[in-house]
Design a protein around this motif. Structure first.
Motif, PDB file in Angstrom:
ATOM      1  N   LEU A 145       0.827  -1.206   0.000  1.00 49.93           N
ATOM      2  CA  LEU A 145       0.000   0.000   0.000  1.00 49.93           C
ATOM      3  C   LEU A 145       0.858   1.251   0.000  1.00 49.93           C
ATOM      4  O   LEU A 145       0.576   2.207  -0.728  1.00 49.93           O
ATOM      5  N   LEU A 146       1.904   1.259   0.815  1.00 51.18           N
ATOM      6  CA  LEU A 146       2.792   2.425   0.855  1.00 51.18           C
ATOM      7  C   LEU A 146       3.415   2.667  -0.511  1.00 51.18           C
ATOM      8  O   LEU A 146       3.496   3.806  -0.983  1.00 51.18           O
ATOM      9  N   GLN A 147       3.845   1.587  -1.161  1.00 53.60           N
ATOM     10  CA  GLN A 147       4.506   1.715  -2.456  1.00 53.60           C
ATOM     11  C   GLN A 147       3.512   2.035  -3.570  1.00 53.60           C
ATOM     12  O   GLN A 147       3.749   2.913  -4.398  1.00 53.60           O
ATOM     13  N   ARG A 148       2.379   1.321  -3.577  1.00 52.27           N
ATOM     14  CA  ARG A 148       1.407   1.446  -4.668  1.00 52.27           C
ATOM     15  C   ARG A 148       0.655   2.767  -4.638  1.00 52.27           C
ATOM     16  O   ARG A 148       0.475   3.425  -5.661  1.00 52.27           O
ATOM     17  N   ASP A 149       0.188   3.164  -3.439  1.00 53.81           N
ATOM     18  CA  ASP A 149      -0.707   4.317  -3.331  1.00 53.81           C
ATOM     19  C   ASP A 149      -0.007   5.587  -2.862  1.00 53.81           C
ATOM     20  O   ASP A 149      -0.615   6.656  -2.862  1.00 53.81           O
ATOM     21  N   GLY A 150       1.251   5.465  -2.426  1.00 58.69           N
ATOM     22  CA  GLY A 150       1.973   6.641  -1.959  1.00 58.69           C
ATOM     23  C   GLY A 150       1.338   7.281  -0.735  1.00 58.69           C
ATOM     24  O   GLY A 150       1.367   8.504  -0.582  1.00 58.69           O
ATOM     25  N   ILE A 151       0.753   6.454   0.142  1.00 58.92           N
ATOM     26  CA  ILE A 151       0.082   6.971   1.333  1.00 58.92           C
ATOM     27  C   ILE A 151       0.994   6.822   2.550  1.00 58.92           C
ATOM     28  O   ILE A 151       2.042   6.187   2.471  1.00 58.92           O
ATOM     29  N   ASP A 152       0.556   7.401   3.673  1.00 60.10           N
ATOM     30  CA  ASP A 152       1.369   7.252   4.878  1.00 60.10           C
ATOM     31  C   ASP A 152       0.979   5.969   5.615  1.00 60.10           C
ATOM     32  O   ASP A 152      -0.045   5.340   5.330  1.00 60.10           O
ATOM     33  N   ALA A 153       1.809   5.592   6.566  1.00 66.07           N
ATOM     34  CA  ALA A 153       1.621   4.324   7.278  1.00 66.07           C
ATOM     35  C   ALA A 153       0.315   4.288   8.052  1.00 66.07           C
ATOM     36  O   ALA A 153      -0.340   3.247   8.142  1.00 66.07           O
ATOM     37  N   ALA A 154      -0.097   5.436   8.604  1.00 69.73           N
ATOM     38  CA  ALA A 154      -1.327   5.478   9.402  1.00 69.73           C
ATOM     39  C   ALA A 154      -2.549   5.170   8.539  1.00 69.73           C
ATOM     40  O   ALA A 154      -3.447   4.419   8.952  1.00 69.73           O
ATOM     41  N   LEU A 155      -2.598   5.749   7.340  1.00 70.76           N
ATOM     42  CA  LEU A 155      -3.736   5.475   6.451  1.00 70.76           C
ATOM     43  C   LEU A 155      -3.704   4.026   5.987  1.00 70.76           C
ATOM     44  O   LEU A 155      -4.757   3.371   5.905  1.00 70.76           O
ATOM     45  N   ALA A 156      -2.530   3.499   5.701  1.00 74.42           N
ATOM     46  CA  ALA A 156      -2.417   2.090   5.320  1.00 74.42           C
ATOM     47  C   ALA A 156      -2.961   1.184   6.424  1.00 74.42           C
ATOM     48  O   ALA A 156      -3.700   0.231   6.167  1.00 74.42           O
ATOM     49  N   ASP A 157      -2.618   1.506   7.664  1.00 73.69           N
ATOM     50  CA  ASP A 157      -3.124   0.731   8.803  1.00 73.69           C
ATOM     51  C   ASP A 157      -4.641   0.787   8.871  1.00 73.69           C
ATOM     52  O   ASP A 157      -5.303  -0.227   9.122  1.00 73.69           O
ATOM     53  N   ARG A 158      -5.203   1.994   8.676  1.00 71.89           N
ATOM     54  CA  ARG A 158      -6.660   2.148   8.753  1.00 71.89           C
ATOM     55  C   ARG A 158      -7.350   1.386   7.626  1.00 71.89           C
ATOM     56  O   ARG A 158      -8.402   0.786   7.830  1.00 71.89           O
ATOM     57  N   MET A 159      -6.769   1.417   6.434  1.00 70.09           N
ATOM     58  CA  MET A 159      -7.363   0.707   5.290  1.00 70.09           C
ATOM     59  C   MET A 159      -7.406  -0.800   5.548  1.00 70.09           C
ATOM     60  O   MET A 159      -8.393  -1.473   5.252  1.00 70.09           O
TER      61      MET A 159
END
Length: 201
Positions: A145-159
């Motif tokens: 998710l971090l690599q694919r979507d360029g999001i931060d770790a907190a949002l990845a955790d929530r997703m």
């Protein structure tokens, strides 16, 4: 018409799309729940009218379409809103997928349903003959998710947390592909399952 329907599911960033593409490359019809969900709230649709009635016109973009980014943020912050949105979209998605798979050519068809476990599993989709789960460790999902979507770790955790757990997904699966290695490794898994599914109907 297909007399045998396989549900394909997996968590976010598990590689469901890569698996679906490999089945399609083998001539298998794949109905995509994400496409059906977009159609369910297309401009001018009854689904979009229901969403606006439930959430207000603020969820619309300037062109009158659903502002997906705004809606996504809203449902990640509010479980009740997510349940309300799913109650509008999911029944329409189920009906669209079943009709498409029933009409598909070939020995079997696949319904790609990312939120199959969350959406009621077998009780909500009694017409699925088998369920294939694409499984990866949570740490792999997070990194992808971090690599694919360029999001931060907190949002990845929530997703990841907003979806069913690995255990819940695996509990509804008849077949499992563990996709924690290179994409090329999927070819052999899909080939073996394709051979098997063609004999089951």
């Amino acid at each position: 018409m297909s007399d045998f329907i396989v549900g394909l599911t997996g968590g976010v960033a598990s590689g469901k799309s890569a698996v679906a593409q490999r089945f399609e490359a083998r001539g298998v019809f794949v109905a995509d729940a994400d496409v059906a969900a977009r159609e369910a709230v297309a401009v001018g649709s009854e689904g979009l009218a229901e969403v606006v009635a439930a959430f207000g016109a603020a969820v619309l973009a300037a062109d009158g379409a659903l502002d997906r980014a705004k809606m996504r943020r809203r449902i990640f912050d509010d479980d009740d809103a997510r349940v309300q949105l799913e109650a509008i979209i999911h029944p329409r998605v189920r009906a669209t997928l079943r009709a498409a798979c029933d009409a598909a050519p070939g020995a079997y068809a696949i319904a790609a349903i990312p939120l199959l476990a969350e959406g009621g599993g077998r009780s909500a989709y009694p017409w699925l003959d088998r369920i294939l789960v694409v499984d990866v460790p949570v740490a792999v999902q997070h990194a992808r998710l971090l690599q694919r979507d360029g999001i931060d770790a907190a949002l990845a955790d929530r997703m990841i947390a907003a979806q069913a757990t690995r255990r819940q997904r695996l509990a509804i699966g008849d077949d499992v592909i563990v996709n924690d290695g290179p994409l090329a490794a999927l070819d052999g898994h899909v080939e073996a399952l394709d051979r098997r599914y063609r004999t089951l109907p």
